[in-house]
Motif scaffolding. Sequence first.
Motif, short mmCIF file in Angstrom:
data_model
loop_
_atom_site.label_atom_id
_atom_site.label_comp_id
_atom_site.label_asym_id
_atom_site.label_seq_id
_atom_site.Cartn_x
_atom_site.Cartn_y
_atom_site.Cartn_z
N CYS A 27 0.83 -1.21 0.00
CA CYS A 27 0.00 0.00 0.00
C CYS A 27 0.86 1.26 0.00
O CYS A 27 0.40 2.34 -0.36
CB CYS A 27 -0.96 0.02 1.18
SG CYS A 27 -0.17 0.20 2.79
N SER A 28 2.12 1.14 0.38
CA SER A 28 3.01 2.30 0.41
C SER A 28 3.44 2.68 -1.00
O SER A 28 3.61 1.82 -1.87
CB SER A 28 4.24 1.98 1.26
OG SER A 28 5.13 3.06 1.29
N HIS A 29 3.62 3.98 -1.22
CA HIS A 29 4.06 4.50 -2.53
C HIS A 29 4.82 5.79 -2.27
O HIS A 29 4.44 6.59 -1.40
CB HIS A 29 2.85 4.75 -3.43
CG HIS A 29 3.21 5.10 -4.84
ND1 HIS A 29 3.54 6.38 -5.22
CD2 HIS A 29 3.31 4.33 -5.95
CE1 HIS A 29 3.82 6.38 -6.52
NE2 HIS A 29 3.69 5.16 -6.98
N PRO A 30 5.92 6.03 -3.02
CA PRO A 30 6.75 7.22 -2.77
C PRO A 30 6.00 8.55 -2.82
O PRO A 30 6.37 9.50 -2.14
CB PRO A 30 7.81 7.15 -3.87
CG PRO A 30 7.86 5.73 -4.28
CD PRO A 30 6.48 5.19 -4.08
N ASP A 31 4.92 8.62 -3.62
CA ASP A 31 4.21 9.88 -3.79
C ASP A 31 3.00 10.03 -2.85
O ASP A 31 2.32 11.05 -2.89
CB ASP A 31 3.72 10.03 -5.24
CG ASP A 31 4.87 10.13 -6.22
OD1 ASP A 31 5.90 10.70 -5.84
OD2 ASP A 31 4.74 9.63 -7.35
N LEU A 32 2.75 9.01 -2.04
CA LEU A 32 1.54 9.03 -1.22
C LEU A 32 1.88 8.94 0.26
O LEU A 32 2.87 8.33 0.66
CB LEU A 32 0.63 7.84 -1.60
CG LEU A 32 0.21 7.75 -3.06
CD1 LEU A 32 -0.55 6.46 -3.31
CD2 LEU A 32 -0.64 8.95 -3.45
N GLU A 33 1.02 9.54 1.07
CA GLU A 33 1.20 9.47 2.52
C GLU A 33 0.94 8.04 3.00
O GLU A 33 0.03 7.37 2.54
CB GLU A 33 0.21 10.42 3.20
CG GLU A 33 0.38 10.49 4.72
CD GLU A 33 -0.63 11.42 5.37
OE1 GLU A 33 -0.76 11.39 6.60
OE2 GLU A 33 -1.30 12.18 4.61
#
Length: 481
Positions: A33-39
Amino acid sequence: MKIIIDGKEIEAKEGQSVLEAALAANVFIPHLCSHPDLEAKGGCRLCSVEIEGGSGAVPACETMAKDGMRIRVSGPEAEKVRKMAMELILATHPADCTGCPKYGRCELQSMYQYMGVSPERWRKKSRSTANDDSNPLISHLFTRCVRCGRCIRACQDLRGVKVLDYIKTDAGIRAGIPGGKSLKEAGCRFCGACIEVCPTGSIMDQVKIMKENRSMAENIVPCQSACPAHIDIPRYIRYIREGEFDKAAAVIREKVPFPETLGSICNHACEGECKRNELDAPLSVCRLKRAAAANESGAWKERVRREPATGKKAAVMGAGPAGLTAAYYLAKKGHEVTVFEKNPKAGGQCRYGIPAYRLPDRLLDREIHTILEAGIELRTNTQPQSPDQLLKQGYDTVLVAVGTHKGTRLPIEGSGLPQVYVNTDFLKQARLGTPLPLSGRVMVLGGGNVAYDCARTALRLGAEEVHIACLENEQQMTSTP
């Protein structure tokens, strides 16, 4: 600050999560669920780790790094939580899923293979939710959705559009559009952010017509495929949107050194393939290219990469678009380049075949000057006898780019009469300031762009009437609208 992950000491910055610090140091922690552009939200629990002095497993994406912190990625508690989370995800994922067809890979597939979890063991049922292909540009394959929430966060937090959200269905909770609306009705901007962040291909680019001579990627970005130079159109348009005209111009110059010229005269085949045609109208790709070139500051020149000198010499016969383009990229590769041009000025058909009202001399001169700045020698009013002659003079290679300036005289009765002109001769003489004699009523034979150039030039030279005749009907004429 220093943190230790599985016995390895790495540096972490203030405000970084354990996951961010680990990935920056090339230490892999599973995550979905983690992504560099998202909190970070910590929803998938795949990034669970154990912190020395703490109890149980915690999500690395939500745990802030602290100096001296000791972390175990593969501890028993972390492994237990991680595998249980993956098993729950796979329990309702379609059994026939073989990876995202968009690029031939799937983050979920990569993750369960890395973790050593067998999907066949845990897949018990598939959510029988029908795909939604009703929206232009975007397809929703809901059975692939793992409810990671990336698309929702991209839509709501990253882009601020707030179209996508979690919705309840008979098959369970999934990402979708509340109220049963279509994307267009809900106010979707079709920016594609949801597609970019989706880890499983649940949200994909809509490709209604798969052209056989194109790859999947080319069908997804048809404007770039239709461009003869294959310029990265989406990338330079994004830079223009951000006001980064220098970067936009640099992207165009990766493929062609004539951005403003093309922005003035290109027949923009890309716009006919623009996916916005499915919504309303195509983007003005051609004019945006011109805007990038007209508004750039020239700062990109400071970062132009040039290879070391090779000691090789190249001769180019012809200073038209092809010859100058080749010379430009040869010079950037470190070769010594000389361009020979028989006319008084460089430019080829851009100079002598396109009227000045469409392509002014000052614009063309400016772009040619930029090309020559790469270290190219230009010799005008010079016509070498043959490539062999140049090779004997010490050049290692010769490119013949003399162009196609010779027009065709129609094989019909009367084509050789006085004041029957060939299009290329007529346009060149007008551009040189020595126009061929013209008066009264003028007939132009042909239905392409050159025919219209001749017709409009004739009006500017004083013709009383100008008529155009061609074999095709208006829908089949080769000129641009």
